[in-house]
Design a protein around this motif. Structure first.
Motif, PDB file in Angstrom:
ATOM      1  N   LYS A 151      44.073  31.389  45.745  1.00 39.86           N
ATOM      2  CA  LYS A 151      45.282  32.457  45.770  1.00 39.86           C
ATOM      3  C   LYS A 151      44.092  33.101  44.454  1.00 39.86           C
ATOM      4  CE  LYS A 151      48.830  32.843  43.655  1.00 39.86           C
ATOM      5  NZ  LYS A 151      50.440  33.001  43.395  1.00 39.86           N
ATOM      6  N   TYR A 205      41.155  37.599  45.421  1.00 36.98           N
ATOM      7  CA  TYR A 205      41.975  38.351  46.784  1.00 36.98           C
ATOM      8  C   TYR A 205      42.588  38.940  46.986  1.00 36.98           C
ATOM      9  CZ  TYR A 205      39.932  33.316  46.845  1.00 36.98           C
ATOM     10  OH  TYR A 205      38.884  32.073  46.976  1.00 36.98           O
ATOM     11  N   THR A 217      52.397  36.017  45.282  1.00 38.25           N
ATOM     12  CA  THR A 217      51.810  35.583  46.747  1.00 38.25           C
ATOM     13  C   THR A 217      51.456  37.167  47.455  1.00 38.25           C
ATOM     14  OG1 THR A 217      53.252  34.849  48.499  1.00 38.25           O
ATOM     15  CG2 THR A 217      51.624  33.774  47.284  1.00 38.25           C
ATOM     16  N   GLN A 254      48.895  41.236  49.564  1.00 37.63           N
ATOM     17  CA  GLN A 254      48.421  39.751  49.331  1.00 37.63           C
ATOM     18  C   GLN A 254      47.167  39.641  48.499  1.00 37.63           C
ATOM     19  OE1 GLN A 254      47.665  40.024  53.482  1.00 37.63           O
ATOM     20  NE2 GLN A 254      49.731  39.170  54.188  1.00 37.63           N
ATOM     21  N   ASN A 255      47.452  38.744  47.425  1.00 36.06           N
ATOM     22  CA  ASN A 255      46.309  37.880  46.560  1.00 36.06           C
ATOM     23  C   ASN A 255      46.521  36.664  47.028  1.00 36.06           C
ATOM     24  OD1 ASN A 255      48.707  36.152  45.903  1.00 36.06           O
ATOM     25  ND2 ASN A 255      48.411  37.149  43.956  1.00 36.06           N
ATOM     26  N   THR A 256      46.071  36.626  48.471  1.00 43.98           N
ATOM     27  CA  THR A 256      45.772  34.755  49.043  1.00 43.98           C
ATOM     28  C   THR A 256      44.754  34.880  49.729  1.00 43.98           C
ATOM     29  OG1 THR A 256      47.642  34.815  50.577  1.00 43.98           O
ATOM     30  CG2 THR A 256      47.938  34.274  48.451  1.00 43.98           C
TER      31      THR A 256
END
Length: 335
Positions: A91, A52, A134, A83-85
């Protein structure tokens, strides 16, 4: 016979043109659909890999932002978060390495060569969203380097592109056009007839603070009413930050017409001295608030809610009336 043949040839020519146009249209539609389908397939594949990569401002299809109320001098900062969620529970479980770059873009009023953009002092940098976090944030700084003085509605523009490189590749981008406008505090009242409340809307476009009293911090002495930029303000001690304000707002009204929502930010963060008569109004032996003073942060907005005693009235300012049911004063003096 010759005329009939001529008409046939003309119709044949028109038919060929129509077919050619239809082929072009269908080709464009097919390409657009193919691109759309590929984008969906790519995103679904990345999701199956628990990858993500998104942003609060950058998007897969370049998004355009128009930002107003810049002073036209100095720099303008754009804060961007990657963001990586997917949501609060899901996540990416690996570090995401990505490259981000910015480039100046010419506008109607300013050439790209007169605008410098930087991220951590560079036009292109490599960054990482840690698997233990995150998000990752950075600031894109736009600086006008031209010699002519910018006027209202002049603008500078940059394009920002972020591309992940590991574990998968994904590109996000956005353009940011910053316009010279009114650089101070603006005030409106939002209301409707038969609505039980109204909102006083205050927007502070200043990108600085002002010292309300003299003090020394980190070896630097600040005089009263001295302008302090955002970087300097951020480095001040918490105690000295209380001695500064970007906009000190005073709102006043007739308590026979309005009652302040005392659960809102303006009252909860009011300055001292609100228990004296200056801030209170007596009605039938009871005291009601008639004035509130509070500080508004740089580059921020606030809605202050009031409950109406006459709900039939529409007090919208300046849309419906030139008379302020809630008076407003900005008490900041700038050296």
């Amino acid at each position: 016979m010759r005329r009939a043949k001529k008409l046939f040839n003309e119709h044949k020519y028109i038919g060929v043109c129509v077919v050619a146009i239809l082929l072009v249209l269908f080709s464009c539609l097919f390409v657009s659909y193919a691109r759309y389908a590929l984008e969906i397939f790519s995103n679904r594949f990345l999701m199956t890999q628990n990858f993500y990569f998104s942003s609060n401002k950058l998007k897969e299809n370049t998004v355009d932002y128009a930002i107003e109320n810049w002073a036209g001098t100095g720099s303008y900062d754009v804060n961007i978060t990657m963001q990586n969620t997917a949501n609060l529970l899901v996540k990416t479980t690996k570090d995401i390495k990505y490259n981000v770059e910015c480039e100046s873009v010419s506008t109607k009023s300013v050439n790209a060569s007169d605008v410098k953009c930087s991220i951590d002092g560079e036009s292109a940098v490599s960054r990482t969203i840690s698997k233990d976090s995150t998000n990752d944030s950075f600031v894109v700084k736009l600086t006008y380097t031209g010699t002519k003085e910018l006027q209202k509605n002049d603008s500078i523009k940059v394009k920002v592109t972020a591309i992940s490189s590991d574990p998968y590749i994904k590109e996000l981008s956005g353009t940011f056009e910053v316009f010279v406008g009114y650089y101070g505090v603006t005030y409106t009242i939002e209301d409707k007839a038969n609505q039980v409340y109204l909102n006083a809307l205050i927007t502070n476009a200043r990108n600085f603070y002002v010292s309300l009293e003299s003090f020394t911090d980190n070896g630097v002495t600040y005089d009263v009413n001295e302008k302090i930029n955002l970087d300097e303000y951020a480095a001040l001690s918490d105690e000295n930050k209380k001695k500064c304000s970007s906009a000190r707002i005073t709102l006043s009204w007739d308590a026979n017409q309005l009652r302040l929502d005392t659960t809102g930010y303006a009252y909860m963060h009011r300055t001292q001295g609100h228990d004296n008569e200056e801030f209170l109004q007596e009605i039938d032996g009871k005291h009601f608030i008639k004035k509130v003073m509070f500080d508004l942060d740089a580059e921020s907005s606030m809605a202050v809610k009031f409950f109406k005693l006459n709900i039939a009235a529409d007090n919208s300012y300046p849309e419906k009336t030139n008379t302020l049911i809630v008076d407003y004063v900005d008490d900041i003096n700038i050296k």
